[in-house]
Structure formats: structure tokens, C-alpha cells
Design a protein around this motif. Structure first.
Motif, short mmCIF file in Angstrom:
data_model
loop_
_atom_site.label_atom_id
_atom_site.label_comp_id
_atom_site.label_asym_id
_atom_site.label_seq_id
_atom_site.Cartn_x
_atom_site.Cartn_y
_atom_site.Cartn_z
N VAL A 247 79.43 5.19 53.72
CA VAL A 247 80.29 4.01 53.81
C VAL A 247 81.17 4.09 55.05
N ILE A 248 81.75 5.26 55.29
CA ILE A 248 82.62 5.43 56.45
C ILE A 248 81.87 5.20 57.75
N TYR A 249 80.62 5.66 57.79
CA TYR A 249 79.80 5.45 58.99
C TYR A 249 79.64 3.96 59.27
N LEU A 250 79.33 3.18 58.23
CA LEU A 250 79.16 1.74 58.40
C LEU A 250 80.46 1.08 58.85
N LEU A 251 81.59 1.49 58.24
CA LEU A 251 82.88 0.90 58.62
C LEU A 251 83.21 1.18 60.08
N LYS A 252 82.96 2.37 60.53
CA LYS A 252 83.26 2.70 61.92
C LYS A 252 82.37 1.92 62.88
N ARG A 253 81.13 1.65 62.46
CA ARG A 253 80.22 0.91 63.33
C ARG A 253 80.64 -0.55 63.48
N VAL A 254 81.13 -1.14 62.39
CA VAL A 254 81.41 -2.57 62.41
C VAL A 254 82.87 -2.90 62.73
N ALA A 255 83.74 -1.88 62.71
CA ALA A 255 85.18 -2.13 62.82
C ALA A 255 85.58 -2.83 64.11
N GLN A 256 84.97 -2.47 65.23
CA GLN A 256 85.39 -3.02 66.51
C GLN A 256 84.75 -4.36 66.83
N THR A 257 83.98 -4.92 65.90
CA THR A 257 83.35 -6.21 66.11
C THR A 257 84.14 -7.29 65.37
#
Length: 569
Positions: A247-257
Motif C-alpha cells: 500500500v505504501i508503495y502505491l501511495l508514494k507512486r501516486v502522491a506527487q500526481t
């Protein structure tokens, strides 16, 4: 309990016991340990990978990666050992290092071990011999300015955390990669260490504790005095389980978009807290985070809550007021329980998402809004679409980047970390001091079904802190009510499954016999040794048969025999 000893004899006994669970099947390319597939890989290739990660990503990132890898291995090994041998802390703290040696990483020699769960005390002093990591680091870099046994540190921290029920941090104080004569690690509860920031890089998602924030133009800035930053309590977003990390991996990937995110998961898994974390590490973090629970607003008021209302629009509208979209302008709007949104409001929400414009109820002015929408639901929206309860076009608009948050029962490895956060919070609020948690209570937390997920765990701990006396350990009766006990499946975890589910039997005769022995001044050690000797004599020295008669696993029987022999010497 406390032990100061050379543990080579105990280690040898434990290693011999664990070897019985190792299976080699070359014909089918299967190597299994505790019925879990293992890989026999070349040490030099892993060493080359370690070197490449260090050179490409830097020492800090490499340490975090390998320490977390070791942590996950330690949690998994502890769960396997516990399932077979039960929850005896000293037995498990002996089996863990022996298991790590069997896996080929390092030989651990326990210099001192002290565990008292009810008093909240844990201390371990281990010498690590023939460490693969330290030798690999010397071969690749000749020397190091910092300890190099990262996987061993992660493994020991995780394994000890499982035993103790709250975060235990292992810290390597000596390492041959630094020029010391040996590698040495000290283990203590996390709150007893100082300057743990570097250690916690693998233990807690550091971006959610103090995220590196950039503004909309990409310039790095400080988080000081951010009015809409997530509250301190959101530091409970901790975990080391594979499910949590995904979950954390997905959040970090999408956070800056600017992408719309849809959180999926059961009630109580923490969807709003994850959405706050997403906001906090994104470019809008200085702007408002506005939340609305769509299920909590009456159908006839949901549109005015979302889009605002002009004075006189309907009876009772005595003043104009902005809706949640306007209040969230520039920031993030969190739509919780989106599946409960009335059908008539779904079309208007879709238009806002498409056009980025709103009109207040009763108004004529169109307002442009700049909002990132994050939604959440515990409902199957696909099924709702099929049943005609949810618009298909809105579903596809929201389901751009779905993130499924796992239930607590699928990330039980994180319970000790969450437990530590909640105990610290509620003891501070109630001005109490909680010494620790009993083994029985810890066992109950591991085996509970958790239908209410993290929210239910939080409630349990708040209740337990209230009920427990000051300077007392949390016990099972502090945690569970009569209504919750049906969801509690506690069983004695023994190697012999036929004995594991048998109820504990006690009779008047047995109590009478115990009282007589106590009156005669017999100690627990005396009684234990007498029982073991008698069982071995009756079963002609066969350890497995004697263990079965006593109702314990063979591994625990072997451990107790070794302990008695060491105490005699």
C-alpha cells in the motif's frame, strides 16, 4: 526470566531440532523449511546485488532495503516457530538465532537474555559470529564506517518484537566490517533507545512521520507551521508487513500526481488516515484537507454539503455558505463511503469532476475549483453498478488509481507496532503507566478475528488502558468483553496437533497434590524435573513419547531437558 550464559549447548540442541523441518527434494526443485519453500542461492550473487544497490542508491537506502528484508524474514520465521513450538519466550529466543544459523546468515551466541513481558522488560546481548553480511562488506569495500549486518539487525528486531509484543530494536554496537574483533548486537524495547531516527527508516514509513514536502512548483520547503498537515496521531501508520508495504508503495507512486485515488477496504482499516497521509506527502499538503462522510449526510442535504448553498435557496437557508468543494479549493477533498452517495447527487458529482466547476444550490454563478478528489468505500462498486445503484460513468471516473487496504487479519505482523502506538497514546491521555502486556493477552491479540480491523484494535487498547491499574500489565480481561470472545480463537500451539486443542483439565485430586508439594517446599523447577524424569522412565527414554504424555511438543520437551541440564551444571 534472565539468563547469562554461553549458549552454544542450547544453540546446538535447537539447531538439531530445527533441522528435522528441513526437506530437500532435488528432483522437484523444492527445498522447504517449515513447509515453506526456500531457495539455495549463491552468496556471491547476493553480495554483488548488495554492492550494486549501495553504489546506485547510496548506503542509507541500501541499509533500509536490506534491513526491511531481514525484518520481513524475522517476522515470518517467528510465526513459523511459534506455530510449532508455542509461545515460551525463552524457547523462542533460542530457536530464532538457531534458525538464522541454519539459513546460513550468522551464528548467534547469547551473552545475556532477560525477558519479563508483564513488567515490560526485554534485554538481549548477542555476539554474532561468521556473519555473511559483514564478510561480504569487507570483501566488497574492505572497511566500513558503520555496522554492516543490516539484515541480521532487521531479523533480530522483528523476531524479538514478535516475542515481546511491542517494538524491540536490535542495534549492532560492534562489527568486524568496522575493524572490531567481533559483531555484537544489543536488543531493547524501542522506547529505551535514544536517537532512533536512522534505525526507524525500516521500521516506520518515514515519509509519513516527517515527509519531505515540495510546493506546487517543485521547490523543497520545510513542514513547519503547515496548517492542514495531518495530526500527530496519524503516526500510527506504521508497519513492516508485506501487505502494508504494498500500500505504501502505491501511495508514494501516486502522491506527487493529481490523479484521483479510490481507497478500497473493509470498515476500520484506516482509509481516511491513509488518505491524509497521501495528502501530506503530496504537493497540496499546505492546502486544506476536507473530509465528508457521504453515508452520514441525509439525502436531501448532501448536495448543499458538497456544492454549497445560496441564501433563500430553500426553507431554512438563512445565509449563503460554501460547500466542501469550495472549502477544499487548492487542496484535497476526501469522499468517504462514496458508495452511499444518493443517485441524484452522483450525476452532479460526475459533472464537477469532469468540468472542474460547481454551482451552489439556488445560485447562478459558476465557480471554478481546483481540488484533488480522493474517495473511499467498503462496498463493491462494480456490483453496485451491475445492480443499478451506482453510475458506471462515475465509477470509471473514480477508479483511476484504486488502492486496496488490507484488513488487519492479513497484516497481523503489524499488531505489535500498532499496539505500541495506541498504548503510548492512551496512557498519556489517562496519565497512567502501563508496564507491559501478558503473554495470554498477546496470544489473544494474535488470534482474534478482527472484524473491526485497526479501529477495533484501537478501541481495545483504549479500553484496556482504562481498566488496567496504574503500573499494571494489560491482560486478556482488560481487552475483551463477553460479546467479543466468540471471535477469539485461542489454542495452545503445540507440535502435536492432536494434543493442541485439548482443554486444560484440572481436578480436585491434582490441586490437592499440588498443595501438598508446595507445603513440602517443592519449587516449580523440582516439580518440572520430576515430571520429565517420570515421563522419560515410563516411555523408556523416548523423548517424543514422553512429550506426548506430558501434553507438550517435542521441541519444548527437548528445550526443558536442556535447561534443566544447564541449571544442574
Amino acid at each position: 526470566m534472565s539468563r547469562k550464559q554461553n549458549s552454544s549447548a542450547a544453540h546446538h540442541t535447537a539447531a538439531k531440532e530445527l533441522t528435522e523441518h528441513l526437506r530437500l527434494s532435488p528432483d522437484s526443485a523444492h527445498i522447504t523449511l517449515f513447509n515453506q519453500r526456500m531457495l539455495l542461492m549463491h552468496g556471491f550473487s547476493l553480495s554483488e546485488l548488495r554492492k550494486e544497490i549501495i553504489e546506485r542508491l547510496g548506503m542509507t537506502t541500501a541499509r533500509s532495503v536490506f534491513t526491511r528484508l531481514g525484518y520481513q524474514q524475522g517476522i515470518e520465521d517467528y510465526n513459523r516457530v511459534r506455530a510449532l513450538y508455542g509461545d515460551d519466550p525463552y524457547l523462542n529466543v533460542t530457536l530464532g538465532p538457531a534458525l538464522r544459523g541454519l539459513e546460513g546468515y550468522v551464528v548467534s551466541d547469547a551473552m545475556e537474555i532477560h525477558i519479563d513481558q508483564e513488567k515490560g522488560e526485554f534485554y538481549g546481548d548477542f555476539t554474532w559470529l561468521n556473519s555473511w553480511e559483514a564478510r561480504s562488506h569487507i570483501d566488497q569495500f574492505e572497511s566500513s564506517g558503520v555496522p554492516a549486518c543490516w539484515m541480521s539487525v532487521g531479523y533480530a528486531s522483528a523476531y524479538a518484537t514478535g516475542i515481546f509484543g511491542k517494538p524491540v530494536l536490535a542495534r549492532e554496537t560492534e562489527c568486524i566490517a568496522m575493524g572490531h574483533a567481533r559483531c555484537r548486537a544489543i536488543m531493547k524495547p524501542l522506547d529505551e533507545w535514544e536517537d532512533t531516527l536512522a534505525d526507524l527508516a525500516f521500521f516506520q514509513i518515514e515519509d509519513f512521520v516527517d515527509p519531505p514536502i515540495t510546493n506546487r512548483s517543485g521547490t523543497r520547503r520545510s513542514k513547519t507551521h503547515i496548517p492542514f498537515a495531518p495530526p500527530v496521531e496519524d503516526k500510527e501508520l506504521v508497519g513492516a508487513s508485506a501487505a502494508f508495504n504494498s500500500v505504501i508503495y502505491l501511495l508514494k507512486r501516486v502522491a506527487q500526481t493529481e490523479t484521483t485515488v479510490l481507497f478500497l477496504g473493509e470498515s476500520g482499516v484506516g482509509k481516511e488516515r491513509f488518505s491524509r497521509a497521501l495528502h501530506a506527502i503530496g504537493p497540496r499538503s499546505e492546502q486544506p484537507f476536507i473530509s465528508i462522510n457521504c453515508a452520514a449526510i441525509p439525502d436531501n442535504l448532501i448536495e448543499s454539503e458538497l456544492f454549497g448553498v445560496e441564501k433563500g435557496a430553500f426553507t431554512g437557508a438563512t445565509a449563503s455558505r460554501p460547500g466542501r468543494f469550495e472549502r477544499a479549493n487548492g487542496g484535497t477533498l476526501f469522499l468517504d463511503e462514496i458508495g452511499s452517495l444518493p443517485f441524484h447527487a452522483q450525476g452532479k458529482l460526475l459533472r464537477v469532476l469532469q468540468e472542474r466547476e460547481i454551482e451552489r444550490i439556488g445560485g447562478t454563478e459558476t465557480k471554478h475549483i481546483d481540488v484533488r478528489v480522493v474517495a473511499a468505500t467498503n462496498e463493491d462498486l462494480r456490483q453496485a453498478v451491475k445492480e443499478g445503484r451506482f453510475r458506471a460513468d462515475l465509477y470509471y471516473r473514480l477508479n483511476v488509481f484504486p488502492v486496496r487496504i488490507p484488513p488487519l487479519r492479513d497484516r497481523r505482523d503489524d499488531i505489535p507496532l500498532l499496539l505500541n502506538v495506541f498504548v503510548a497514546r492512551f496512557t498519556e491521555r489517562s496519565n497512567k503507566s502501563i508496564r507491559g502486556i501478558t503473554q495470554q493477552a498477546l496470544d489473544a491479540l494474535w488470534h482474534y478475528d478482527w472484524p473491526g480491523n485497526v479501529r477495533e484494535l484501537e478501541n481495545f487498547i483504549e479500553r484496556a488502558v482504562i481498566l488496567a491499574n496504574d503500573d499494571e500489565a494489560i491482560d486478556i480481561h482488560h481487552l475483551f468483553t463477553a460479546e467479543e470472545l466468540p471471535n477469539l480463537r485461542i489454542q495452545s500451539l503445540k507440535e502435536d496437533k492432536s494434543n493442541s486443542e485439548q482443554p486444560i483439565k484440572g481436578s480436585d485430586k491434582s490441586r490437592e497434590l499440588v498443595n501438598k508439594l508446595l507445603d513440602q517446599g517443592q519449587t516449580f523447577a523440582d516439580i518440572e524435573q520430576a515430571l520429565i524424569d517420570a515421563a522419560l522412565i515410563r516411555n523408556h527414554g523416548k523423548v517424543t513419547a514422553a512429550a506426548k504424555q506430558l501434553g507438550i511438543g517435542r521441541g519444548k520437551m527437548q528445550y526443558r531437558m536442556t535447561k534443566i541440564k544447564q541449571s544442574d551444571s
